[in-house]
Design a protein around this motif. Structure first.
Motif, mmCIF file in Angstrom:
data_model
loop_
_atom_site.group_PDB
_atom_site.id
_atom_site.type_symbol
_atom_site.label_atom_id
_atom_site.label_comp_id
_atom_site.label_asym_id
_atom_site.label_seq_id
_atom_site.Cartn_x
_atom_site.Cartn_y
_atom_site.Cartn_z
ATOM 1 N N SER A 46 12.784 0.976 88.717
ATOM 2 C CA SER A 46 12.916 0.439 90.069
ATOM 3 C C SER A 46 14.336 -0.036 90.359
ATOM 4 O O SER A 46 14.948 -0.747 89.555
ATOM 5 C CB SER A 46 11.942 -0.730 90.258
ATOM 6 N N GLY A 47 14.866 0.388 91.497
ATOM 7 C CA GLY A 47 16.163 -0.089 91.952
ATOM 8 C C GLY A 47 17.357 0.657 91.397
ATOM 9 O O GLY A 47 18.497 0.355 91.752
ATOM 10 N N VAL A 48 17.141 1.640 90.535
ATOM 11 C CA VAL A 48 18.249 2.378 89.922
ATOM 12 C C VAL A 48 18.578 3.605 90.768
ATOM 13 O O VAL A 48 17.694 4.390 91.106
ATOM 14 C CB VAL A 48 17.896 2.815 88.486
ATOM 15 N N ALA A 49 19.855 3.773 91.114
ATOM 16 C CA ALA A 49 20.274 4.920 91.918
ATOM 17 C C ALA A 49 21.296 5.794 91.194
ATOM 18 O O ALA A 49 21.517 6.935 91.577
ATOM 19 C CB ALA A 49 20.864 4.447 93.245
ATOM 20 N N GLU A 50 21.918 5.250 90.151
ATOM 21 C CA GLU A 50 22.945 5.997 89.417
ATOM 22 C C GLU A 50 22.752 5.761 87.927
ATOM 23 O O GLU A 50 22.694 4.621 87.470
ATOM 24 C CB GLU A 50 24.341 5.551 89.853
ATOM 25 N N GLN A 51 22.645 6.853 87.167
ATOM 26 C CA GLN A 51 22.339 6.720 85.746
ATOM 27 C C GLN A 51 22.686 8.018 85.029
ATOM 28 O O GLN A 51 22.714 9.094 85.634
ATOM 29 C CB GLN A 51 20.844 6.410 85.567
ATOM 30 N N ASN A 52 22.944 7.921 83.730
ATOM 31 C CA ASN A 52 23.231 9.113 82.946
ATOM 32 C C ASN A 52 21.948 9.739 82.416
ATOM 33 O O ASN A 52 21.012 9.037 82.034
ATOM 34 C CB ASN A 52 24.155 8.783 81.773
ATOM 35 N N LEU A 53 21.944 11.054 82.392
ATOM 36 C CA LEU A 53 20.836 11.837 81.850
ATOM 37 C C LEU A 53 21.282 12.430 80.520
ATOM 38 O O LEU A 53 22.350 13.049 80.441
ATOM 39 C CB LEU A 53 20.465 12.956 82.831
ATOM 40 N N LYS A 54 20.483 12.218 79.487
ATOM 41 C CA LYS A 54 20.796 12.778 78.168
ATOM 42 C C LYS A 54 19.799 13.878 77.844
ATOM 43 O O LYS A 54 18.590 13.707 78.013
ATOM 44 C CB LYS A 54 20.741 11.692 77.087
ATOM 45 N N VAL A 55 20.313 15.002 77.395
ATOM 46 C CA VAL A 55 19.481 16.102 76.920
ATOM 47 C C VAL A 55 19.731 16.214 75.423
ATOM 48 O O VAL A 55 20.869 16.204 74.961
ATOM 49 C CB VAL A 55 19.795 17.406 77.689
ATOM 50 N N LEU A 56 18.654 16.276 74.654
ATOM 51 C CA LEU A 56 18.723 16.083 73.204
ATOM 52 C C LEU A 56 17.870 17.124 72.497
ATOM 53 O O LEU A 56 16.736 17.389 72.893
ATOM 54 C CB LEU A 56 18.206 14.675 72.893
ATOM 55 N N SER A 57 18.423 17.731 71.454
ATOM 56 C CA SER A 57 17.667 18.700 70.666
ATOM 57 C C SER A 57 17.990 18.510 69.194
ATOM 58 O O SER A 57 18.912 17.777 68.833
ATOM 59 C CB SER A 57 18.014 20.129 71.097
ATOM 60 N N TRP A 58 17.220 19.160 68.343
ATOM 61 C CA TRP A 58 17.487 19.106 66.904
ATOM 62 C C TRP A 58 17.132 20.458 66.299
ATOM 63 O O TRP A 58 16.145 21.091 66.649
ATOM 64 C CB TRP A 58 16.704 17.975 66.230
ATOM 65 N N VAL A 59 18.003 20.916 65.413
ATOM 66 C CA VAL A 59 17.822 22.219 64.770
ATOM 67 C C VAL A 59 18.110 22.052 63.281
ATOM 68 O O VAL A 59 18.798 21.114 62.872
ATOM 69 C CB VAL A 59 18.769 23.284 65.376
ATOM 70 N N PRO A 60 17.591 22.940 62.434
ATOM 71 C CA PRO A 60 17.846 22.828 60.994
ATOM 72 C C PRO A 60 19.334 22.805 60.685
ATOM 73 O O PRO A 60 20.123 23.530 61.301
ATOM 74 C CB PRO A 60 17.174 24.083 60.422
ATOM 75 N N ALA A 61 19.721 21.958 59.740
ATOM 76 C CA ALA A 61 21.135 21.838 59.378
ATOM 77 C C ALA A 61 21.640 23.085 58.676
ATOM 78 O O ALA A 61 22.789 23.485 58.840
ATOM 79 C CB ALA A 61 21.342 20.613 58.494
ATOM 80 N N ALA A 62 20.788 23.703 57.860
ATOM 81 C CA ALA A 62 21.184 24.914 57.146
ATOM 82 C C ALA A 62 21.084 26.112 58.076
ATOM 83 O O ALA A 62 20.182 26.182 58.911
ATOM 84 C CB ALA A 62 20.282 25.126 55.931
ATOM 85 N N PRO A 63 22.008 27.064 57.961
ATOM 86 C CA PRO A 63 21.936 28.261 58.800
ATOM 87 C C PRO A 63 20.600 28.971 58.618
ATOM 88 O O PRO A 63 20.091 29.102 57.507
ATOM 89 C CB PRO A 63 23.098 29.127 58.290
ATOM 90 N N ALA A 64 20.030 29.398 59.706
ATOM 91 C CA ALA A 64 18.731 30.064 59.645
ATOM 92 C C ALA A 64 18.893 31.541 59.309
ATOM 93 O O ALA A 64 19.815 32.203 59.761
ATOM 94 C CB ALA A 64 18.022 29.921 60.983
ATOM 95 N N SER A 65 17.978 32.048 58.506
ATOM 96 C CA SER A 65 17.949 33.473 58.230
ATOM 97 C C SER A 65 17.283 34.179 59.399
ATOM 98 O O SER A 65 16.683 33.555 60.271
ATOM 99 C CB SER A 65 17.155 33.738 56.952
ATOM 100 N N ALA A 66 17.379 35.488 59.410
ATOM 101 C CA ALA A 66 16.758 36.254 60.493
ATOM 102 C C ALA A 66 15.253 36.012 60.534
ATOM 103 O O ALA A 66 14.638 36.004 61.598
ATOM 104 C CB ALA A 66 17.054 37.737 60.309
ATOM 105 N N ASP A 67 14.643 35.824 59.352
ATOM 106 C CA ASP A 67 13.200 35.560 59.314
ATOM 107 C C ASP A 67 12.891 34.140 59.755
ATOM 108 O O ASP A 67 11.940 33.890 60.487
ATOM 109 C CB ASP A 67 12.658 35.785 57.897
ATOM 110 N N HIS A 68 13.746 33.204 59.318
ATOM 111 C CA HIS A 68 13.486 31.792 59.605
ATOM 112 C C HIS A 68 13.589 31.484 61.090
ATOM 113 O O HIS A 68 12.899 30.610 61.613
ATOM 114 C CB HIS A 68 14.473 30.923 58.817
ATOM 115 N N VAL A 69 14.471 32.211 61.801
ATOM 116 C CA VAL A 69 14.674 31.922 63.214
ATOM 117 C C VAL A 69 13.386 32.063 64.008
ATOM 118 O O VAL A 69 13.195 31.437 65.041
ATOM 119 C CB VAL A 69 15.780 32.832 63.798
#
Length: 354
Positions: free
Chosen positions: A119-142
């Motif tokens: 309530s009452g907020v007109a200006e604010q930041n929007l955060k978009v957040l994701s997470w992916v495996p740290a190790a490179p993915a293989s073609a099968d793992h993807v």
């Protein structure tokens, strides 16, 4: 909730400031609708300090954009950059043209959802957040892991108007560098160092200073790009390969041209360039185009040693240094308030047409 790693739940709990959060279990599925979760559901994780082994097994990819009265500033550019960061973090994944067209719509749909803004907020930041495996993915793992995404409004603060007349105070964080400067991937250790510096020294931002082996390169701030004016009046920013080219920086290119100040040039900027600059600006989602009034050069005997080693190696000459105490000094930079106001006004004109 169990599909969201504990480390991510903690981030949401600590940063959210909204009524609802949108959670896509697979953002790449263009037919998928988000799950709407009440933000309060994450509150119990705010003080949870339990170990999370999964935290080290994933990379956290994110972006932050500004909303004003329900309008996301530079929405398409931010959506594209977020997907580009994901493609760097998860190179085996294919982010379709259809998804790239859809992503800005998903962002706007979240902002338009009733109950998202408190309530009452007109200006604010929007955060978009994701997470992916740290190790490179293989073609099968993807094929086995999706790309989850959370959208949330976060706690936001914006500089007071007086700062655009007087300028921000910033500092130098020595021996600090990003492992991947070209993608918006969380580097928690560096963020914690920067946050501690900001709190302890009451400054608004820190510039990351590389070590002697990298010729004391100063590519960017901890959460911003920067722009400097050399003594000959030309405007410079870091080489693009050394930074994440920010949306505000790209906008600044157009702003400078529109205001008749010429083009922004790129080079590998070092501490010498910062110390000998005529004027300095930090660029970012919250500060927009913010003039700098001072740079804290060192704050104790240790950082004074780093600073003096760098100055000697580079043959740098700081313009106006104010000695606060024996082991504390700052570079004082004149602020052109008229120019700062002109640049900021043009920035918002660009935002309105985005």
């Amino acid at each position: 909730m169990e599909r969201i790693p504990l480390a991510v739940r903690r981030i949401v709990a600590a940063e959210q400031s909204c009524g609802l959060i949108h959670f896509f279990t697979s953002f790449c599925d263009v037919s998928a609708a988000p799950l709407a979760i009440e933000a309060e559901a994450f509150n119990s994780y705010a003080a949870d300090c339990a170990a999370d082994d999964a935290a080290t097994a994933c990379q956290i990819v994110y972006d932050i954009m500004r909303t004003r009265s329900g309008h996301i500033l530079f929405k398409k550019a931010y959506a594209e950059r977020f997907l580009n960061s994901l493609s760097v973090a998860a190179p085996a994944h294919v982010f379709s043209a259809e998804l790239r067209l859809l992503a800005p719509t998903r962002l706007q749909a979240y902002v338009d959802t009733p109950g998202v803004y408190l309530s009452g907020v007109a200006e604010q930041n929007l955060k978009v957040l994701s997470w992916v495996p740290a190790a490179p993915a293989s073609a099968d793992h993807v094929q086995t892991f999706p790309i989850p995404v959370i959208l949330m409004l976060v706690k936001s603060s914006y500089p007071a108007e007086v700062m655009y007349r007087h300028g921000a105070k910033i500092g130098l964080l020595f021996n600090a560098r990003r492992t991947n400067p070209n993608a918006k991937v969380a580097q928690m250790g560096l963020r914690e160092r920067a946050n501690a510096y900001l709190a302890e020294n009451h400054v608004d931002e820190v510039l990351l200073v590389h070590d002697a082996a990298d010729a004391y390169l100063v590519p960017e701030g901890s959460r911003s790009n920067y722009l400097l004016q050399k003594s000959d009046g030309t405007w410079w920013c870091s080489a693009e390969e050394d930074i994440l080219v920010g949306i505000t920086l790209k906008t600044t290119y157009r702003v400078m041209e529109a205001c008749g100040h010429g083009s922004v040039q790129h080079a590998k900027l070092t501490l010498k360039d910062v110390l000998e600059s005529k004027s300095l600006y930090i660029l970012g989602t919250s500060p927009t185009i913010m003039p700098v009034q001072s740079v804290l050069l060192y704050r104790d005997a240790e950082t004074r040693g780093y600073y003096e080693d760098a100055v000697q190696a580079l043959g740098a000459t700081a313009e106006t240094v104010r000695q606060v105490s024996q082991d504390r000094a700052e570079l004082v930079i004149p602020v052109n308030a008229k120019l700062a106001a002109e640049l900021r006004a043009q920035y918002f004109a660009e935002a309105a047409s985005s």
